[in-house]
Design a protein around this motif. Structure first.
Motif: not given
Length: 129
Positions: A4-7, A88-89, A126-127
């Protein structure tokens, strides 16, 4: 995995495997960890992995022991403004420069530029898909 990218022009969802871009839901980035290192622009953590975008060359430092020791990362990458670590990683790190994303799947040893260009990046997350 999805980034997810907030711009400056809204939020986008970027599939990190196919690099497909779509609309994303707004998100609040997790609060950055408290770090005792200079020139930090952005930071993220998951478990004992901590990554920080810094105002130096190279533009990143990574710790795998909760900030006790640091190593430089991202030689050759442009200055950045956002970082994320997968919960998660923790070997999956995402770095946002002005309008491009860079991905590491090995804890910050090697970085790959994603082909997609976005409006000016403000925050990343990151999800899992």
């Amino acid at each position: 995995m999805i980034a997810l990218v907030a711009t400056t022009s809204g939020t986008f969802a970027v599939d990190l495997e196919t690099e497909e871009v779509g609309p994303g839901e707004p998100f609040d980035p997790p609060p950055p960890p408290a770090l005792n290192i200079p020139r930090v622009l952005a930071a993220a953590e998951a478990g004992s992995t901590v990554v920080a975008a810094v105002d130096t060359r190279p533009p990143l430092v990574v710790s795998h022991d909760a900030g006790l020791t640091w190593r430089e990362s991202g030689r050759g990458l442009p200055p950045g403004r956002a970082v994320a670590v997968s919960a998660d990683n923790p070997d999956v790190l995402l770095y946002g420069a002005r309008n491009r994303l860079y991905l590491s799947t090995d804890g910050g040893v090697f970085w790959t530029a994603l082909a997609v260009e976005l409006p000016e990046i403000e925050a990343v997350l990151v999800r899992e898909s």
